[in-house]
Scaffold this active site. Structure first.
Site, PDB file in Angstrom:
ATOM      1  N   HIS A  97     -52.291  39.982-117.603  1.00  0.00           N
ATOM      2  CA  HIS A  97     -51.474  38.884-117.054  1.00  0.00           C
ATOM      3  C   HIS A  97     -51.207  37.788-118.092  1.00  0.00           C
ATOM      4  O   HIS A  97     -50.407  36.888-117.838  1.00  0.00           O
ATOM      5  CB  HIS A  97     -52.148  38.271-115.827  1.00  0.00           C
ATOM      6  CG  HIS A  97     -52.240  39.202-114.664  1.00  0.00           C
ATOM      7  ND1 HIS A  97     -51.123  39.806-114.107  1.00  0.00           N
ATOM      8  CD2 HIS A  97     -53.315  39.665-113.960  1.00  0.00           C
ATOM      9  CE1 HIS A  97     -51.517  40.591-113.103  1.00  0.00           C
ATOM     10  NE2 HIS A  97     -52.830  40.535-112.998  1.00  0.00           N
ATOM     11  N   ASP A 145     -53.362  49.314-113.736  1.00  0.00           N
ATOM     12  CA  ASP A 145     -54.002  48.323-112.879  1.00  0.00           C
ATOM     13  C   ASP A 145     -53.141  48.169-111.615  1.00  0.00           C
ATOM     14  O   ASP A 145     -51.938  48.417-111.624  1.00  0.00           O
ATOM     15  CB  ASP A 145     -54.092  46.985-113.628  1.00  0.00           C
ATOM     16  CG  ASP A 145     -54.876  45.938-112.877  1.00  0.00           C
ATOM     17  OD1 ASP A 145     -56.092  45.836-113.125  1.00  0.00           O
ATOM     18  OD2 ASP A 145     -54.290  45.226-112.029  1.00  0.00           O
ATOM     19  N   HIS A 199     -52.157  45.530-110.241  1.00  0.00           N
ATOM     20  CA  HIS A 199     -51.165  44.461-110.375  1.00  0.00           C
ATOM     21  C   HIS A 199     -50.206  44.733-111.537  1.00  0.00           C
ATOM     22  O   HIS A 199     -50.574  45.374-112.523  1.00  0.00           O
ATOM     23  CB  HIS A 199     -51.873  43.122-110.630  1.00  0.00           C
ATOM     24  CG  HIS A 199     -52.821  42.722-109.555  1.00  0.00           C
ATOM     25  ND1 HIS A 199     -54.166  43.031-109.605  1.00  0.00           N
ATOM     26  CD2 HIS A 199     -52.616  42.050-108.402  1.00  0.00           C
ATOM     27  CE1 HIS A 199     -54.757  42.552-108.514  1.00  0.00           C
ATOM     28  NE2 HIS A 199     -53.849  41.966-107.776  1.00  0.00           N
ATOM     29  N   ASP A 226     -58.518  48.339-109.281  1.00  0.00           N
ATOM     30  CA  ASP A 226     -58.202  47.615-108.038  1.00  0.00           C
ATOM     31  C   ASP A 226     -57.201  48.402-107.195  1.00  0.00           C
ATOM     32  O   ASP A 226     -56.780  47.940-106.129  1.00  0.00           O
ATOM     33  CB  ASP A 226     -57.731  46.176-108.299  1.00  0.00           C
ATOM     34  CG  ASP A 226     -56.960  45.999-109.591  1.00  0.00           C
ATOM     35  OD1 ASP A 226     -56.631  47.003-110.247  1.00  0.00           O
ATOM     36  OD2 ASP A 226     -56.678  44.835-109.948  1.00  0.00           O
TER      37      ASP A 226
HETATM   38 ZN   LIG Z   1     -55.367  43.852-111.169  1.00  0.00          ZN
END
Ligand SMILES: [Zn+2]
Length: 370
Positions: A170, A206, A208, A295
């Site tokens: 991120h 991931d 996200h 995740d």
């Molecule tokens: Zn994540």
């Protein structure tokens, strides 16, 4: 498979985070990496070694010097202003609309503010990114872990795994966020392009979207970014990660986002993975950086996918079947009891070893978990 790990991550010992105004127990905690380390040690096939120091230059090749300075200074600066909190979390961010109608030149000239809270907002994306006394050291060590794995692969290893913590995907060129400070995968990928003079691909699995990695390579044609993730219409980081984001300029066509619906199970996930791997196979290059997150697991407290431990073994197998050398770097994954089993399953799949659950030890492994 060789594994690189640094205990420096333990000093990034966050306890709470803030989500939509509520203070909750932190998800991105030291136990995550310790669970994975313990499971890999128990396996016996993953020798663990320390990273070598690479200094600041590889970080500055990807990140704004101001962000690096902020992360290095922020804790002491907050203390100097008597901000007596267990962690530094921003609450005010420079929303792009604050500058609506003002020229890009005027915006670019806005100064970084001096107060600790303002600076945290200036360099931050969200309130879920607590910074503590040990954050800078841990973030730098995570970069060293990633770069050491890249060195191993450049040196002839077919694949190696970096137990990076904090995660990185991120973090954009000039912005930390989402539990990330420096973008470990982007720094490694950039270093690989410079060392090999070849194109490098990044596969981000991931849960996200890796907005930071996408932003860093948005206009570059020498790094292909492929991401499978939760649709940003419902999930963080909300404002990037859609399928129509394909890169610009020299990077046009070098960004592939595959957003997925809530409840995604093993088979549709594998179909999406095959699509991502096919795009990578279509581009030249010998090295693949994997941003590896768990995740996506069915019991993850943040995610809403329904993947099983067994499918991670198959994901690792299919990724390795591309025939590229693999720089595998840890990103997210927050269901702590399963992290060791899931990482071990993925890495054994990538090595071509069978998935054989370890007997339950009560720590780091919950082998039969589906
Ligand atoms: Zn994540």
């Amino acid at each position: 498979m060789r594994v690189v790990y640094s205990p420096a991550h333990l000093a990034h010992d966050v306890v709470t985070e803030t989500v939509m105004g509520a203070v909750i127990p932190a998800n991105e905690v030291p136990e995550r990496a310790e669970r994975i380390r313990t499971a890999l040690e128990a396996d016996g096939g993953f020798p663990i070694e320390a990273p070598t120091e690479h200094g600041t230059d590889p970080i500055l090749a990807v990140h704004d010097p101001g962000l690096v300075r902020f992360i290095d200074e922020a804790w002491q600066a907050a203390r100097a202003q008597s901000l007596d909190r267990p962690n530094l979390i921003a609450d005010t961010f420079p929303n792009v609309r604050m500058f609506e109608g003002m020229s890009p030149e005027f915006q670019a000239g806005r100064p970084e503010t001096h107060g600790a809270a303002g600076r945290a907002g200036w360099w931050g994306l969200d309130t879920a990114n607590p910074l503590v006394a040990g954050t800078a050291g841990a973030a730098r060590a995570a970069v060293d872990v990633a770069l050491t794995v890249a060195d191993l692969v450049l040196g002839g290893e077919h694949a190696a795994y970096g137990l990076c913590r904090p995660p990185g995907h991120h973090a954009a060129r000039s912005m930390a966020g989402g539990y990330c400070f420096f973008n470990n995968a982007a720094i490694a990928a950039h270093a690989l392009t410079r060392a090999s003079a070849e194109r490098v691909a990044i596969l981000d699995v991931d849960y996200h979207h890796g907005n930071g990695t996408q932003q860093i390579f948005w206009r570059r044609g020498d790094v292909l970014y492929v991401s499978l993730h939760a649709d940003p219409d419902r999930q963080y980081p909300y404002f990037l990660g859609r399928a129509d984001e394909t890169g610009e300029g020299e990077g046009s066509g070098a960004n592939l986002n595959i957003p997925l619906p809530a409840g995604t199970t093993d088979d549709p996930y594998l179909a999406a993975l095959d699509r991502g791997l096919a795009a990578i196979a279509d581009t030249p290059g010998e090295v693949l950086v994997v941003s590896l997150g768990f995740d996506t697991y069915g019991h993850d407290p943040i995610g809403d996918f329904a993947l099983t431990t067994a499918v991670y073994h198959e994901c690792g197998r299919r990724t390795a079947a591309l025939g590229r050398r693999l720089v595998i770097l840890q990103e997210g994954g927050y269901h702590r009891p399963s992290l060791g089993a899931n990482a071990r399953a993925w890495l054994r799949g990538a090595e071509g070893r069978p998935y054989e659950p370890l007997p339950a030890t009560g720590f780091g492994e919950r082998g039969s978990d589906r």
